[in-house]
Design an enzyme around this catalytic site. Structure first.
Site, PDB file in Angstrom:
ATOM      1  N   ASN A 172       0.801  -1.229   0.000  1.00 14.57           N
ATOM      2  CA  ASN A 172       0.000   0.000   0.000  1.00 14.57           C
ATOM      3  C   ASN A 172       0.836   1.282   0.000  1.00 14.57           C
ATOM      4  O   ASN A 172       0.392   2.316  -0.493  1.00 14.57           O
ATOM      5  CB  ASN A 172      -1.016   0.002   1.148  1.00 14.57           C
ATOM      6  CG  ASN A 172      -0.374  -0.125   2.509  1.00 14.57           C
ATOM      7  OD1 ASN A 172       0.761  -0.592   2.644  1.00 14.57           O
ATOM      8  ND2 ASN A 172      -1.094   0.283   3.538  1.00 14.57           N
TER       9      ASN A 172
ATOM     10  N   GLU B 190       4.412  -3.711  12.696  1.00 14.95           N
ATOM     11  CA  GLU B 190       3.350  -2.725  12.482  1.00 14.95           C
ATOM     12  C   GLU B 190       2.232  -3.479  11.783  1.00 14.95           C
ATOM     13  O   GLU B 190       2.339  -3.810  10.608  1.00 14.95           O
ATOM     14  CB  GLU B 190       3.878  -1.549  11.647  1.00 14.95           C
ATOM     15  CG  GLU B 190       2.974  -0.323  11.698  1.00 14.95           C
ATOM     16  CD  GLU B 190       1.990  -0.294  10.562  1.00 14.95           C
ATOM     17  OE1 GLU B 190       0.812  -0.649  10.818  1.00 14.95           O
ATOM     18  OE2 GLU B 190       2.370   0.056   9.448  1.00 14.95           O
TER      19      GLU B 190
ATOM     20  N   CYS C  53      -3.355   1.343   6.817  1.00 17.35           N
ATOM     21  CA  CYS C  53      -3.550   0.724   8.124  1.00 17.35           C
ATOM     22  C   CYS C  53      -4.104   1.696   9.160  1.00 17.35           C
ATOM     23  O   CYS C  53      -4.759   1.280  10.113  1.00 17.35           O
ATOM     24  CB  CYS C  53      -2.247   0.110   8.617  1.00 17.35           C
ATOM     25  SG  CYS C  53      -0.863   1.263   8.665  1.00 17.35           S
TER      26      CYS C  53
ATOM     27  N   GLU D 271       8.274   3.003  14.726  1.00 15.01           N
ATOM     28  CA  GLU D 271       9.091   3.434  13.605  1.00 15.01           C
ATOM     29  C   GLU D 271       8.966   4.936  13.464  1.00 15.01           C
ATOM     30  O   GLU D 271       7.933   5.519  13.781  1.00 15.01           O
ATOM     31  CB  GLU D 271       8.643   2.739  12.315  1.00 15.01           C
ATOM     32  CG  GLU D 271       8.847   1.234  12.355  1.00 15.01           C
ATOM     33  CD  GLU D 271       8.428   0.540  11.068  1.00 15.01           C
ATOM     34  OE1 GLU D 271       9.167  -0.332  10.604  1.00 15.01           O
ATOM     35  OE2 GLU D 271       7.351   0.889  10.528  1.00 15.01           O
TER      36      GLU D 271
END
Length: 491
Positions: A163, A262, A296, A470
């Site tokens: 994505n 993640e 997400c 991150e």
């Protein structure tokens, strides 16, 4: 590969193949390839080399061979290379964006924004590379000294999703290189070309051969299992579904590999009674429709106070109905295709289930005739709590709206999920907004803002949405090991 070759990635091979190993562009060791298709048309883009277990092991060898030299490279030099890559990405922003549209399908404006965002990770971590600190001090009880050093963790392995094919790669590569670690990258099979282009820019900026190795493949288990099964791989970072993340955690446990995960999200978007409705609608469009909703941290569930529900639904519905859907490079298109037919089928199943349970389609855009994996922007109202769409990640341009009157009851519903990645709150009362934000079980909360991501801020979730962070200062910490030395000497 030269920079001019970036525009040719879709049509011509990189040297002799698409696997980047030890600074060389090679075919897969067994010659295997797979087909890459344009999600807007279904047309074949090209055949791509498909790495296997042999390539995965060769990549570890290449990374390990390059590790010592890079570890010894002065932080200032590492910083300069990362900054040069940032400049190069911005220089070639248009070519990279068009490449993203070709293999991912997102609208060109979203692809351009992604390249800018992705490049910023190189700039941010170029700045962080020279700030890796050590400390020296007296032991509180006296008699000796404490020396605390920070060292690169070692060979790092990454698996990135389709994505954000540029940004998810740079968000991992940049801090690893800044910390002094070599990189193994397996990009998503749907979007390998963007990752290869980024790797080419890194090489031209001066990254030594073997330090960044990229393995496109449609047989991920072979590659990833080889990496996680090798004791030389000391850091693993994955962005993807929670279900896959759980399986990878089990594999990583065998060698006690340092992991960052993640994973999935199910973000609530809360609109309070005192919210600026126009601002909330703009934020909802950002939080829901960026990247076609295949994000997400996309707003997944909308909880709107009953006092403003009618106004919000009318204005939000009008904005969603006005979304132009089509191939990402067409002028005026703001919603491209979904990544594949399975994605469209899943979205339709969730919408049908909600409607079957009593939800109503309040607004819906249109899709073009012909091929391509398109789904219209859609607003659902009167969505019952038992609808699957409130409990599963939609990953598409559908916004289910539920109303509330009681803040406590809304918070209970908002937190009733195993995920905890992102949340959004709109209220003119900052105190109320912060009170709600602090009680939402999420790693990130947007208050009166629909865009969350920033390379300078820690990105990550709680519960089953992941482990670690991150971006921000935390992003480089994930690639460093702490060593304590008890130092004594006699005068």
């Amino acid at each position: 590969m030269t920079l001019a070759g970036i525009d040719l990635l879709a049509k011509a091979p990189l040297g002799d193949g698409d696997v980047l190993l030890g600074g060389r562009w090679l075919p897969a060791a067994d010659g295997r390839t797979y087909s890459l298709h344009d999600p807007a048309t279904g047309d074949l883009i090209r055949e791509v080399s498909s790495a296997g277990e042999q390539d995965a092991r060769a990549a570890i060898e290449a990374a390990q061979s390059a590790a010592a030299e890079w570890r010894a490279t002065p932080p200032r030099r590492r910083s300069e290379i990362l900054h040069d890559t940032f400049v190069s990405m911005r220089t070639h922003q248009d070519s990279l964006a068009r490449l993203i549209v070709l293999e991912n399908g997102k609208a060109l404006r979203d692809a351009v924004a992604e390249v800018g965002y992705a490049a910023e990770f190189f700039r941010w971590f170029a700045e962080e590379a020279v700030r890796i600190g050590s400390s020296f001090g007296d032991a509180p009880g006296g008699g000796f000294r404490h020396v605390v050093r920070r060292h690169p963790v070692g060979v790092t392995a990454f698996v990135t999703p389709w994505n954000f094919p540029a940004a998810m790669a740079t968000r991992k590569i940049a801090p690893a290189l800044a910390a002094g670690c070599p990189v193994l990258l397996k990009p998503a099979p749907e979007t390998p070309l963007t990752a290869l282009a980024v790797a080419a820019l890194l090489a031209e900026a001066g990254v030594p051969a073997g330090l960044v190795n990229v393995l496109p493949t449609d047989r991920a288990p072979e590659v990833v299992s080889a990496w996680l099964g090798d004791e030389r791989v000391r850091k693993f970072s994955f962005t993807g579904s929670t279900a896959t993340g759980k399986r990878l955690l089990e594999q990583a446990a065998a060698n006690v590999v340092n992991v960052t995960m993640e994973l999935g999200g199910n973000a609530p978007f809360v609109v309070c009674a005192d919210a600026d409705v126009d601002a909330a609608v703009r934020g909802a469009m950002d939080a829901k429709m960026r990247g076609g909703g295949e994000v997400c941290i996309a707003a997944n569930r909308f909880y709107v106070h009953a006092d403003v529900a009618a106004e919000f639904t009318e204005k939000f519905g009008a904005a969603m109905s006005a979304v132009r859907t089509g191939p990402g490079l067409e002028e005026g298109v703001t919603l491209g295709p979904m990544i594949n037919r399975a994605a469209v089928d899943k979205i339709r199943t969730l919408v049908d289930d909600a409607v079957h349970r009593g939800a109503v389609i309040a607004a819906q855009g249109t899709v073009p005739d012909g091929p391509g994996h398109f789904h219209p922007a859609t607003v659902l109202v009167d969505v019952p709590d038992d609808a699957r769409i409130l409990h599963e990640e939609v990953f598409g341009p559908v916004a289910p709206i539920s109303t509330f009157t009681d803040e406590e009851e809304m918070l209970t519903r908002a937190n009733a999920t195993v995920h905890g990645l992102a949340s959004y709150v709109y209220s003119r009362d900052v105190g109320r907004a912060l009170r709600i934000a602090e009680r939402l079980e999420a790693g990130m909360v947007g208050v009166n803002r629909g865009l969350l991501s920033d390379p300078a801020a820690p990105f990550g979730g709680v519960k089953q949405s992941g482990l670690g962070r991150e971006g921000g200062r935390e992003g480089i910490e994930a690639f460093l090991e702490t060593q304590y030395i008890a130092l004594d000497w006699t005068d």
